[in-house]
Design an enzyme around this catalytic site. Structure first.
Site, PDB file in Angstrom:
ATOM      1  N   HIS A 191       2.547   1.934   5.483  1.00 26.29           N
ATOM      2  CA  HIS A 191       1.161   1.464   5.505  1.00 26.29           C
ATOM      3  C   HIS A 191       0.853   0.863   6.864  1.00 26.29           C
ATOM      4  O   HIS A 191       1.738   0.346   7.554  1.00 26.29           O
ATOM      5  CB  HIS A 191       0.925   0.397   4.430  1.00 26.29           C
ATOM      6  CG  HIS A 191       0.704   0.935   3.064  1.00 26.29           C
ATOM      7  ND1 HIS A 191      -0.482   1.478   2.656  1.00 26.29           N
ATOM      8  CD2 HIS A 191       1.536   1.014   1.996  1.00 26.29           C
ATOM      9  CE1 HIS A 191      -0.385   1.863   1.393  1.00 26.29           C
ATOM     10  NE2 HIS A 191       0.840   1.594   0.981  1.00 26.29           N
ATOM     11  N   HIS A 227       1.662  -1.588  -3.357  1.00 24.12           N
ATOM     12  CA  HIS A 227       2.921  -2.320  -3.470  1.00 24.12           C
ATOM     13  C   HIS A 227       2.732  -3.797  -3.113  1.00 24.12           C
ATOM     14  O   HIS A 227       3.294  -4.681  -3.761  1.00 24.12           O
ATOM     15  CB  HIS A 227       3.986  -1.697  -2.560  1.00 24.12           C
ATOM     16  CG  HIS A 227       4.577  -0.437  -3.107  1.00 24.12           C
ATOM     17  ND1 HIS A 227       3.855   0.733  -3.225  1.00 24.12           N
ATOM     18  CD2 HIS A 227       5.831  -0.154  -3.573  1.00 24.12           C
ATOM     19  CE1 HIS A 227       4.635   1.684  -3.726  1.00 24.12           C
ATOM     20  NE2 HIS A 227       5.844   1.168  -3.954  1.00 24.12           N
ATOM     21  N   ASP A 256      -3.707  -2.614   6.089  1.00 27.55           N
ATOM     22  CA  ASP A 256      -3.627  -2.327   4.653  1.00 27.55           C
ATOM     23  C   ASP A 256      -2.880  -3.433   3.921  1.00 27.55           C
ATOM     24  O   ASP A 256      -3.282  -3.872   2.842  1.00 27.55           O
ATOM     25  CB  ASP A 256      -2.898  -0.998   4.413  1.00 27.55           C
ATOM     26  CG  ASP A 256      -3.616   0.174   5.053  1.00 27.55           C
ATOM     27  OD1 ASP A 256      -4.830   0.077   5.246  1.00 27.55           O
ATOM     28  OD2 ASP A 256      -2.951   1.180   5.355  1.00 27.55           O
TER      29      ASP A 256
END
Length: 423
Positions: A347, A304, A351
């Protein structure tokens, strides 16, 4: 009545696009168009002198200096008019640096050097195979003018590339899911942000909505940009490359899930066909929770964040430099989207940080090579070996792609006549 409203709306959109496009197409103006610009700028008293007596068109307007306004044959007498008109002309020159650069080089009749490049929407020029010649045919008067071929077939190949990468990514996510560490044995890793900020359940949905808004803006830019096929090719190439790298990192290391709210149980997709079906579900839903896709185990690194960051960079790169509100809004949405990912505890912080860093650096590195002919052609063999996709997709793109815009659909002639009358 409804059809007339639709046509009128299309005409207004077309007229707005033309206003933006005209900022970058002054070099195409005829004398009549220069006269209209003078009237709108507040100098109707000079229309006859500029357009009829001295036949100043767009190219001539861009090359005017304050000395030209003061001295014969124009010889403006009012100092305030000279200063105000020069400010207006300089604004046009800043918005049209790319074409102004070519005009100046052609007038000088000198060869462009390797290190010459324009700021803003200018271009980087260097010696190459094709040259435009001035009246003097000697080698010292050859000037290279960059070309930007759409090469639609390469754009199709880049689309197939990212299409295949997304399929591979979806399948890898299913494989990684089966390797998710047991939460009883491997609890979430310590994380400075996740341990300090309580989870917000709706935050991840907001992240995806933010991404959809950025995607809609980018689609509008693509629709109106004159070099849309080059932009699409770059978007597909960069997105596919980053996600391919993401596949490798996911396969190499499996992390424990970052939160207890993620209900992950390994070995759910042991059969090959079951894995393939699950991969198709993830791929068809673009990996988004808004489409009903729920995954876990793909935490190295954030997909994302990659999409948000690339969309932000492409929007700010390929829209006019004076659209400050759009650029600031794009960056705000990018950063808020990242915050929503972390606030949802989907996350780890590392990350998100790695995803942002890799995406932004790869974008800047790709465009540095693409925009600078010296870097791109200085060592072609090494570039082909290390960056084969770049060498293939950018082989016919010379210098910085200028931000030029056009309305992509034909407008009935009757409406075009009305538009010209309004101008």
């Amino acid at each position: 009545m409804g059809m007339w409203s639709i046509q009128h709306s299309l005409l207004r959109i077309h007229h707005s696009v033309q206003k933006v496009a005209n900022m970058c197409d002054v070099h195409t103006w005829k004398c009549q168009r220069v006269g209209k610009w003078l009237k709108r700028a507040g100098f109707p008293q000079y229309v006859q002198s500029f357009t009829q007596e001295h036949r100043i068109d767009g190219m001539a307007l861009l090359s005017l200096t304050e000395m030209d306004l003061r001295s014969p044959p124009l010889e403006l007498k009012v100092l305030g008019d000279i200063k105000r008109l020069m400010l207006a002309i300089r604004k046009l020159q800043r918005e049209n640096q790319y074409h102004l650069a070519i005009t100046q080089r052609l007038e000088n009749g000198t060869r462009l050097r390797h290190r010459e490049f324009m700021q803003g929407n200018g271009s980087d020029f260097a010696e190459s195979d094709g040259f435009t010649h001035s009246d003097d045919s000697s080698s010292e008067n050859r000037v290279y003018i960059p070309t930007f071929k759409p090469e639609i077939w390469k754009t199709v190949i880049s689309f197939l590339y990212v299409f295949l990468v997304f399929l591979v990514t979806a399948f890898v996510m299913v494989i990684v899911h089966d390797r998710v560490p047991d939460r009883e044995k491997f609890p979430p890793l310590p994380d400075l942000f996740l341990d300090s900020v309580p989870r917000i359940p709706w935050a991840f949905v907001m992240c995806e909505i933010t991404g959809l808004v950025l995607c809609a803006i980018w689609c509008i830019v693509l629709l109106l940009h004159k070099h849309r096929f080059i932009l699409m090719r770059r978007m597909f190439a960069l997105t596919g490359t980053v996600f391919m790298l993401r596949c490798l990192t996911m396969l190499m290391t499996s992390l424990s899930v970052p939160g207890d709210h993620l209900e992950c149980s390994g070995k759910l997709y042991g059969d090959f066909w079951t894995r393939l079906h699950r991969a198709f579900v993830i791929w068809s839903g673009l990996g988004m929770t808004l489409t009903g896709v729920h995954t876990c185990g793909d935490y190295m690194f954030s997909g994302h964040t990659v999409v948000l960051t690339l969309l932000n960079h492409f929007i700010t790169e390929y829209t006019p430099r004076n659209m400050y509100t759009l650029h600031i809004s794009s960056w705000v949405m990018n950063l808020f989207g990242i915050f929503f990912i972390l606030a949802a505890h989907e996350h780890y912080s590392i990350d998100v940080f790695i995803a942002f860093y890799i995406s932004s650096r790869l974008f800047l590195y790709y465009h540095t090579l693409a925009n600078n002919r010296v870097l791109k052609h200085g060592d072609k063999d090494r570039t082909r070996a290390w960056f084969p996709l770049f060498s293939f997709f950018e082989s016919e793109v010379d210098g910085i792609v200028p931000n030029e815009y056009e309305w992509p659909f034909p407008i009935p002639s009757i409406f075009m006549e009305n538009e010209e009358n309004d101008m």
